[in-house]
Design a protein around this motif. Structure first.
Motif, PDB file in Angstrom:
ATOM      1  N   ARG A  70      -6.659   1.235  -6.540  1.00 40.57           N
ATOM      2  CA  ARG A  70      -5.540   2.195  -7.631  1.00 40.57           C
ATOM      3  C   ARG A  70      -4.844   2.202  -8.765  1.00 40.57           C
ATOM      4  N   ARG A 110      -3.103   6.923   4.101  1.00 40.48           N
ATOM      5  CA  ARG A 110      -4.175   5.896   3.904  1.00 40.48           C
ATOM      6  C   ARG A 110      -4.071   5.024   3.839  1.00 40.48           C
ATOM      7  N   THR A 111      -2.742   4.128   4.062  1.00 42.25           N
ATOM      8  CA  THR A 111      -2.400   2.946   5.065  1.00 42.25           C
ATOM      9  C   THR A 111      -2.916   3.036   6.127  1.00 42.25           C
ATOM     10  N   LEU A 137      -7.309  -2.537   3.035  1.00 45.06           N
ATOM     11  CA  LEU A 137      -5.922  -1.932   2.121  1.00 45.06           C
ATOM     12  C   LEU A 137      -6.210  -3.145   0.460  1.00 45.06           C
ATOM     13  N   SER A 138      -6.298  -4.508   0.349  1.00 38.38           N
ATOM     14  CA  SER A 138      -6.235  -4.999  -0.723  1.00 38.38           C
ATOM     15  C   SER A 138      -7.011  -4.453  -1.906  1.00 38.38           C
ATOM     16  N   ARG A 143       0.759   8.558   0.569  1.00 36.93           N
ATOM     17  CA  ARG A 143       0.154   7.064   1.000  1.00 36.93           C
ATOM     18  C   ARG A 143       0.294   6.659   2.583  1.00 36.93           C
ATOM     19  N   SER A 182       0.900  -1.157   0.305  1.00 42.59           N
ATOM     20  CA  SER A 182       0.153   0.143  -0.093  1.00 42.59           C
ATOM     21  C   SER A 182       0.262   1.277  -0.198  1.00 42.59           C
ATOM     22  N   ASP A 196      -8.294  -1.096  -1.356  1.00 42.19           N
ATOM     23  CA  ASP A 196      -7.174   0.528  -2.120  1.00 42.19           C
ATOM     24  C   ASP A 196      -6.427   0.037  -2.816  1.00 42.19           C
ATOM     25  N   ILE A 197      -5.984  -1.027  -3.041  1.00 44.46           N
ATOM     26  CA  ILE A 197      -4.144  -1.159  -3.460  1.00 44.46           C
ATOM     27  C   ILE A 197      -5.277  -1.830  -5.080  1.00 44.46           C
TER      28      ILE A 197
END
Lengths: 352, 354
Positions: A318, A80-81, A311-312, A77, A43, A314-315
């Motif tokens: 992106r 947001r992480t 998080l997965s 980064r 992330s 979110d990545i």
């Protein structure tokens, strides 16, 4: 968390039909923690600009403001992480607790009206107070969420019989729909307000300032630690009102404490990231298919799997639409729902 | 599971229950529920008549009656017959269909929080409709597309939940999943569309009976005329299912066929209403609870009460949205605000009879 794992219920009196034994559950949990660590590093690195491991490491420990890459990590980064880690854990645990206290698989962290209360607080503040910047939103969101949950509890526990799960759930749905009626009306009347809050209402980890997160962090921590401490009580409560009472539990008092903790968790999450749906509802179900009905394991898994999924998602959001982004709420649903469906089909659905 | 069995034990049978013998068959008739249906229908007709008089062109009740009976030609006749009456009828019928659909789904999976909006039926209609709007397809076909979306989604949910039988908890989980995917995809479409199409899509997903036509009324008449009697007839089976699978099987109920029939009827009621008016919220979820709280456990009679109350709610909400607010808003915005206070009052009075 280590406390929870150490009280691992090898001697638990509760049956683990179709679930893994305690040793395997512990090992799987460690695997999930490792996966979460990998995802957290990813992330920091993945996005419209790729970042090397070295830059990510330096940004955390030897920050050099002159480096463009390190500035990206530090200012975009990393926040947001961190927000993803906190919000994912909070929503998943709040969802598990709501499903235990209401004994309803449809219950989620927003069942008490926290999300619509937060949205209501913000939209009203923007409409009447002419706020313009999302940084000013956090306390209105938190206060709105708290007020809506308090109203839900008041309506749900009024009258003869007190706060039964069904009454609470229905009161929550009604308070939510009342608030969203008002909200939709305001947004239809005033495009200016819509323009200001539209982005916030989508629910996202991007563009949220880390200060909004740190200001609600104390509430989040109290909620997380308090909920882990309540795991035993949740176990007993999820067996049903009569069983819990006959075991000597003050069900009303426990339910009130758990509800308060859920409000802290969900309120902090919505204030930090906006309304992110589905995660809090789905993660407890996914987790329970492995852990069975034991809430000590369920909560520990939620603490890890919630942020892992968020998080997965979110990545992935992106990556798929570079250089643009797909909102994390959309990706969470598209990613998590097939898992939920597949698991629901494969295994015996864990009864609450 | 939290839902309780709704069938009363013999000793609690209320005194208003009569038994009517027709040849070989005996019917159990609750006179209290019957009178409730009567009262609700009278209120509905009165509210409808009032709605016909309201608008920027105010009419007296006498003028409305004249226009309806054809005693007068001219403006009043056009306004009442072609503009206001279709809207009033559509609102009522849509409300009835949504409420009945909610009653069926809540009974079927024995969960008071279920409604076609939550397990994905309406999300399927919305996704199909928004896709149709955003890609600029011809709008006359929109209702048909929405209907097809709802039916396809229901079929998918049914097939994905099927593992030799349909279990309530599995149906709910699969429904939540399908609902989440479709809602997310709809949001994705709206985010990527241009602002004109996005606002049209948002307007559709709010739900409204604005500009209802006689065509809409005809669709709803067919939907209700076919499905409402079937629903009433299936209510006894629903009560048996609610007692539990084992009991249902031991009294000889063809369990899975009955479930399929209930799902089909519930889906078609909801799909018809959503195709005509968009996914109006709150009605399917809340009206069955209101009906149960004032009329008792679900039965054929209470099912009809549910329908009439749904009609009252949507018609009343549309009148508020159209006339009582400074700007007219779609009915989907108002149903919650109109229904919620009354529901909270009932909740306050209720024991745990929900």
């Amino acid at each position: 968390m280590s406390k929870v794992t150490s009280t691992a219920p090898a001697q638990s009196t509760m049956a683990h039909r179709g679930t893994l034994p305690a040793a395997k559950l512990g090992a799987t949990l460690l695997l999930c923690v490792a996966a979460l660590a990998v995802v957290a590093v990813l992330s920091l690195r993945v996005g419209s600009i790729g970042i090397s491991n070295a830059d990510a490491f330096d940004a955390l420990f030897h920050y050099n403001p002159a480096s463009y890459e390190q500035t990206v990590v530090r200012t975009l980064r990393l926040p947001r992480t961190i927000i993803g880690l906190g919000v994912g854990a909070a929503l998943a645990m709040a969802g598990a607790a709501m499903q235990a206290t209401t004994r309803n698989p449809l219950a989620g962290p927003d069942l008490l009206g926290v999300n619509s209360g937060a949205a209501f607080g913000i939209v009203t503040a923007v409409y009447y107070g002419h706020l313009t910047h999302p940084l000013q939103f956090v306390w209105f969101a938190f206060a709105g969420g708290l007020a809506a949950a308090a109203a839900t509890y008041a309506f749900g526990s009024a009258g003869p019989g007190g706060a039964t799960p069904v009454k609470l759930a229905l009161a929550g749905v009604v308070v939510s729909s009342l608030l969203s009626s008002w909200l939709t009306a305001l947004l239809l009347l005033d495009q200016q307000t819509l323009e200001v809050v539209r982005f916030w209402l989508a629910g996202s980890l991007a563009g949220r300032d880390v200060t909004t997160f740190t200001s609600v962090l104390p509430f989040l921590l109290v909620g997380l630690i308090g909920m882990l401490a309540m795991a035993n009580q949740l176990d007993i409560l999820s067996m049903g009102e009569d069983t819990a009472r006959s075991l000597g539990m003050h069900t009303g008092r426990v339910r009130a404490v758990v509800t308060a903790l859920v409000v802290l968790l969900a309120g902090a999450a919505v204030a930090a990231a906006g309304p992110i749906g589905f995660l809090g509802l789905a993660v407890p179900h996914i987790v329970r298919l492995f852990t069975g009905p034991d809430y000590r394991w369920t909560l520990a898994y939620c603490l890890v799997v919630g942020p892992l999924l968020l998080l997965s998602a979110d990545i992935l959001g992106r990556v798929v639409a570079r250089p643009g982004e797909v909102q994390v709420g959309i990706v969470t649903a598209v990613l998590g729902a097939p898992v939920l469906i597949a698991l629901a089909r494969q295994r015996r659905v864990a009864e609450l | 599971m939290m839902a309780r069995s709704t069938s009363p034990s013999p000793e609690t049978t209320p005194p208003s229950v009569r038994f009517v013998q027709l040849g070989e068959v005996a019917f159990r008739v609750n006179t209290r529920v019957l009178s409730m249906i009567g009262v609700a229908l009278v209120v509905l007709v009165a509210l409808g008549a009032w709605a016909l008089t309201l608008g920027s062109f105010r009419l007296s009740l006498q003028a409305v009656i004249d226009a309806l009976t054809g005693a007068h030609a001219g403006d009043a006749r056009f306004i009442v017959r072609d503009l206001r009456l279709p809207r009033v009828l559509t609102a009522s019928f849509v409300g009835a269909a949504l409420a009945m659909s909610g009653a069926i789904f809540q009974g079927l999976v024995r969960n008071p929080l279920v409604s076609p909006d939550i397990i994905g039926v309406n999300a399927g209609a919305s996704f199909a409709a928004v896709f149709w709007i955003v890609t600029g397809q011809p709008s006359p076909l929109l209702p048909l597309i929405a209907f097809a979306g709802a039916v396809t989604t229901t079929a998918a949910i049914y097939l994905l939940s099927w593992r030799g039988n349909i279990a309530g908890p599995r149906l709910i989980l699969v429904g939540i999943g399908v609902n989440a995917i479709l809602t997310a995809l709809t949001t994705g479409l709206v985010v990527r569309a241009n602002i004109y199409e996005a606002s049209r899509a948002l307007h559709w997903t709010t739900g409204s009976v604005y500009a209802a036509t006689w065509g809409d009324v005809r669709v709803m008449v067919v939907v209700l005329a076919v499905l409402a009697p079937v629903g009433v007839g299936l209510m006894w089976a629903l009560r048996v299912i609610q007692v539990g699978d084992t009991t249902a099987r031991s009294v000889g109920l063809p369990l899975e066929r009955t479930r399929l029939a209930l799902i089909l009827v519930g889906c078609a009621l909801s799909a018809g209403a959503v195709a005509v008016a968009g996914p109006i919220g709150f009605v399917a979820l809340m009206v069955p609870h209101i009906a149960r709280m004032i009329a008792g456990p679900m039965s054929g009679g209470v099912f009809i009460v549910t329908g009439v109350l749904g009609a009252l709610l949507v018609l009343g909400a549309d009148m508020v949205g159209q006339h009582a607010l400074p700007v007219s808003v779609p009915v989907g915005v108002v149903t919650g605000a109109v229904g919620a206070p009354y529901f909270l009052f009932l909740l306050y009075r209720a024991n745990t009879r929900v």
